[in-house]
Design a protein around this motif. Structure first.
Motif, PDB file in Angstrom:
ATOM      1  N   SER A   1     -42.216  -6.044  11.027  1.00 27.55           N
ATOM      2  CA  SER A   1     -41.201  -5.462  11.908  1.00 27.55           C
ATOM      3  C   SER A   1     -41.780  -4.444  12.889  1.00 27.55           C
ATOM      4  N   VAL A   2     -42.925  -3.839  12.567  1.00 25.50           N
ATOM      5  CA  VAL A   2     -43.508  -2.825  13.453  1.00 25.50           C
ATOM      6  C   VAL A   2     -44.934  -3.157  13.873  1.00 25.50           C
ATOM      7  N   LYS A   3     -45.513  -4.196  13.308  1.00 22.57           N
ATOM      8  CA  LYS A   3     -46.903  -4.532  13.598  1.00 22.57           C
ATOM      9  C   LYS A   3     -47.083  -4.787  15.092  1.00 22.57           C
ATOM     10  N   GLY A   4     -48.114  -4.178  15.653  1.00 24.50           N
ATOM     11  CA  GLY A   4     -48.369  -4.316  17.079  1.00 24.50           C
ATOM     12  C   GLY A   4     -47.657  -3.283  17.931  1.00 24.50           C
ATOM     13  N   ARG A   5     -46.698  -2.579  17.355  1.00 24.47           N
ATOM     14  CA  ARG A   5     -45.970  -1.532  18.099  1.00 24.47           C
ATOM     15  C   ARG A   5     -46.271  -0.140  17.563  1.00 24.47           C
ATOM     16  N   PHE A   6     -46.467  -0.030  16.248  1.00 25.28           N
ATOM     17  CA  PHE A   6     -46.701   1.269  15.612  1.00 25.28           C
ATOM     18  C   PHE A   6     -48.167   1.361  15.168  1.00 25.28           C
ATOM     19  N   THR A   7     -48.702   2.578  15.225  1.00 31.73           N
ATOM     20  CA  THR A   7     -50.065   2.826  14.768  1.00 31.73           C
ATOM     21  C   THR A   7     -50.101   4.105  13.946  1.00 31.73           C
ATOM     22  N   ILE A   8     -50.625   3.998  12.728  1.00 32.96           N
ATOM     23  CA  ILE A   8     -50.795   5.166  11.879  1.00 32.96           C
ATOM     24  C   ILE A   8     -52.241   5.637  11.985  1.00 32.96           C
ATOM     25  N   SER A   9     -52.426   6.948  11.980  1.00 30.33           N
ATOM     26  CA  SER A   9     -53.768   7.512  12.018  1.00 30.33           C
ATOM     27  C   SER A   9     -53.740   8.842  11.274  1.00 30.33           C
TER      28      SER A   9
ATOM     29  N   THR B   1     -55.451   0.260   6.996  1.00 26.52           N
ATOM     30  CA  THR B   1     -54.051   0.472   7.333  1.00 26.52           C
ATOM     31  C   THR B   1     -53.270  -0.806   7.054  1.00 26.52           C
ATOM     32  N   TYR B   2     -51.954  -0.648   6.959  1.00 29.44           N
ATOM     33  CA  TYR B   2     -51.111  -1.823   6.709  1.00 29.44           C
ATOM     34  C   TYR B   2     -49.736  -1.556   7.294  1.00 29.44           C
ATOM     35  N   TYR B   3     -49.155  -2.611   7.889  1.00 32.79           N
ATOM     36  CA  TYR B   3     -47.834  -2.506   8.523  1.00 32.79           C
ATOM     37  C   TYR B   3     -46.991  -3.718   8.170  1.00 32.79           C
ATOM     38  N   PRO B   4     -45.689  -3.541   8.108  1.00 39.16           N
ATOM     39  CA  PRO B   4     -44.830  -4.718   7.962  1.00 39.16           C
ATOM     40  C   PRO B   4     -44.716  -5.416   9.316  1.00 39.16           C
TER      41      PRO B   4
ATOM     42  N   GLU C   1     -37.238   1.931   3.970  1.00 41.51           N
ATOM     43  CA  GLU C   1     -38.066   0.834   4.447  1.00 41.51           C
ATOM     44  C   GLU C   1     -39.487   1.315   4.731  1.00 41.51           C
ATOM     45  N   PHE C   2     -40.452   0.559   4.281  1.00 38.86           N
ATOM     46  CA  PHE C   2     -41.861   0.850   4.544  1.00 38.86           C
ATOM     47  C   PHE C   2     -42.170   0.617   6.014  1.00 38.86           C
ATOM     48  N   VAL C   3     -42.959   1.534   6.608  1.00 39.81           N
ATOM     49  CA  VAL C   3     -43.289   1.442   8.026  1.00 39.81           C
ATOM     50  C   VAL C   3     -44.792   1.340   8.254  1.00 39.81           C
ATOM     51  N   ALA C   4     -45.568   2.138   7.525  1.00 37.16           N
ATOM     52  CA  ALA C   4     -47.018   2.126   7.745  1.00 37.16           C
ATOM     53  C   ALA C   4     -47.698   2.891   6.625  1.00 37.16           C
TER      54      ALA C   4
END
Length: 127
Positions: A63-71, A58-61, A46-49
């Motif tokens: 299911s994790v948007k607002g909770r996960f942050t990629i940097s 950046t892009y998020y599905p 499953e794609f996460v970030a």
């Protein structure tokens, strides 16, 4: 060639946080778009970030948007995934991936768009 090593996984209670790291080898890390995926037993990857090599996109599905942050920190050849408000359904092996150089704003949402993969780090969220 890029080699990727993930770290930072572990056991955490629901509502807690973890920060994953993915260290990359190679002098051209800054030209690779990066992604995080996860895979739970018996489920599809499953794609996460994802983050562009410039770091500007950046892009998020959902299911994790607002909770996960990629940097990313190109000076340290490292990409991060900050995970907050974790849920039991976030339990999985988390894998880091790199895509061969492309447009500075390119981000990939599908596993087949990536060329290099790490071995993964286990994240377990208890209820």
């Amino acid at each position: 060639q890029v080699q990727l090593v993930e770290s930072g996984g572990g056991l955490v209670q629901a509502g807690g946080s973890l920060k994953l790291s993915c260290a990359a080898s190679g002098r051209t890390f800054s030209t690779y778009s990066m992604g995080w995926f996860r895979q739970a037993p018996g489920k599809e990857r499953e794609f996460v970030a994802t983050i562009s090599w410039s770091g500007g996109r950046t892009y998020y599905p959902d299911s994790v948007k607002g909770r996960f942050t990629i940097s990313r920190d190109n000076a340290k050849n490292t990409v991060y995934l900050q995970m907050n408000s974790l849920k039991p359904e976030d339990t999985a092996v988390y894998l880091c991936a790199a895509a061969n150089p492309g447009p500075s704003s390119w981000v990939g949402r599908y596993w087949y768009e990536y060329d290099y993969w790490g071995q993964g780090t286990q994240v377990t969220v208890s209820s």
